[in-house]
Scaffold this active site. Structure first.
Site, PDB file in Angstrom:
ATOM      1  N   ARG A  34      14.856  -7.140  35.388  1.00  0.00           N
ATOM      2  CA  ARG A  34      13.573  -7.556  35.948  1.00  0.00           C
ATOM      3  C   ARG A  34      13.338  -6.710  37.196  1.00  0.00           C
ATOM      4  NH1 ARG A  34      16.468 -12.169  34.629  1.00  0.00           N
ATOM      5  NH2 ARG A  34      15.492 -13.503  33.053  1.00  0.00           N
ATOM      6  N   LYS A  68      16.763 -14.532  38.401  1.00  0.00           N
ATOM      7  CA  LYS A  68      15.750 -15.552  38.131  1.00  0.00           C
ATOM      8  C   LYS A  68      16.301 -16.726  37.325  1.00  0.00           C
ATOM      9  CE  LYS A  68      11.241 -16.070  35.868  1.00  0.00           C
ATOM     10  NZ  LYS A  68      10.192 -15.362  35.095  1.00  0.00           N
ATOM     11  N   HIS A 150       7.816  -5.333  33.847  1.00  0.00           N
ATOM     12  CA  HIS A 150       8.458  -5.972  32.689  1.00  0.00           C
ATOM     13  C   HIS A 150       8.493  -5.054  31.472  1.00  0.00           C
ATOM     14  CE1 HIS A 150       9.907  -9.363  30.349  1.00  0.00           C
ATOM     15  NE2 HIS A 150       9.025  -9.074  29.421  1.00  0.00           N
ATOM     16  N   ARG A 153      11.995  -3.749  30.682  1.00  0.00           N
ATOM     17  CA  ARG A 153      12.857  -4.786  30.090  1.00  0.00           C
ATOM     18  C   ARG A 153      12.483  -5.021  28.626  1.00  0.00           C
ATOM     19  NH1 ARG A 153      16.117  -9.113  31.797  1.00  0.00           N
ATOM     20  NH2 ARG A 153      15.632 -11.182  30.974  1.00  0.00           N
ATOM     21  N   HIS A 176      19.013 -13.357  29.107  1.00  0.00           N
ATOM     22  CA  HIS A 176      18.084 -14.346  28.541  1.00  0.00           C
ATOM     23  C   HIS A 176      18.835 -15.638  28.199  1.00  0.00           C
ATOM     24  CE1 HIS A 176      15.073 -11.090  27.704  1.00  0.00           C
ATOM     25  NE2 HIS A 176      14.262 -12.081  27.928  1.00  0.00           N
ATOM     26  N   TYR A 185      10.991 -10.383  20.110  1.00  0.00           N
ATOM     27  CA  TYR A 185      11.065  -8.917  20.135  1.00  0.00           C
ATOM     28  C   TYR A 185      11.728  -8.388  18.862  1.00  0.00           C
ATOM     29  CZ  TYR A 185      10.120  -9.147  25.175  1.00  0.00           C
ATOM     30  OH  TYR A 185       9.563  -9.372  26.411  1.00  0.00           O
TER      31      TYR A 185
END
Length: 203
Positions: A34, A68, A150, A153, A176, A185
């Protein structure tokens, strides 16, 4: 995607700013970071920093003390192996940036004065990563409005998924927590590879 990134990295850097931007793009992509994680990196091991880099004989390790989705500070380590082609290698590009900028401690990525070209001491703002990505997208002929921090990523996840990387391996890099996010994805880039029609002989 990787092909797009390599086109940007193929340009010969002509300034300290270009060395920095190339290192940011390469490292952010290869580690699936990120933008806050990118600018939170320090040159050396520091418990007070969000993260730091550590070079090894095989490449480098990005140690994230917190991020995060890791508010407890459990941390994670991302390994980036050396790449045969040094011009495209995130490890070599980062080392070159640190050499050019004469960095040994403190924030890894810093602002650079537009007029004097002088390197600052403060930590680069997260918004600057988005601007660097948009600038790169524009050079490639893409509409920069659709690109941001982003994008690196997302491009990493899409590229390695298309190459056959497993979801757990991708998840270990990106951190994640929700596998369903990654599957979004993976499904997009493997639509043809994983089509049920391949089960029909001769298809």
């Amino acid at each position: 995607m990787l092909d797009d990134l390599e086109k940007v990295l193929a340009d010969t850097p002509k300034s300290i700013r270009e060395h920095r931007d190339r290192a940011i793009l390469a490292v952010a992509w290869a580690a699936g970071l990120r933008r806050s994680e990118v600018v939170g990196l320090d040159c050396d091991e520091a418990e007070t920093a969000p993260g730091f880099v550590r070079f090894t004989s095989q490449g480098m390790e990005i140690v994230l003390n917190r991020s995060k989705t890791d508010q407890e500070g459990a941390g994670r380590t991302i390994a980036i192996p050396l790449r045969r082609d040094g011009r495209k290698c995130p490890v070599r590009l980062l080392q070159k940036w640190m050499q050019v900028a004469k960095l040994r401690s403190g924030p890894l990525f810093r602002p650079i004065d537009l007029n004097s070209g002088k390197l600052g001491r403060a930590r680069l703002k997260a918004g600057s990563v988005a601007r660097i990505v948009k600038k790169a997208a524009k050079r490639l002929g893409f509409d920069p409005r659709f690109y941001a921090g982003h994008s690196m990523r997302a491009g990493f996840v899409s590229s390695v998924a298309a190459a056959g990387a497993s979801v757990p391996a991708i998840q270990a890099t990106t951190g994640h927590k929700q596998v369903t996010t990654l599957f979004g994805y993976v499904r997009l880039v493997r639509l043809y590879q994983e089509s049920a029609l391949h089960a029909i002989p001769g298809w």
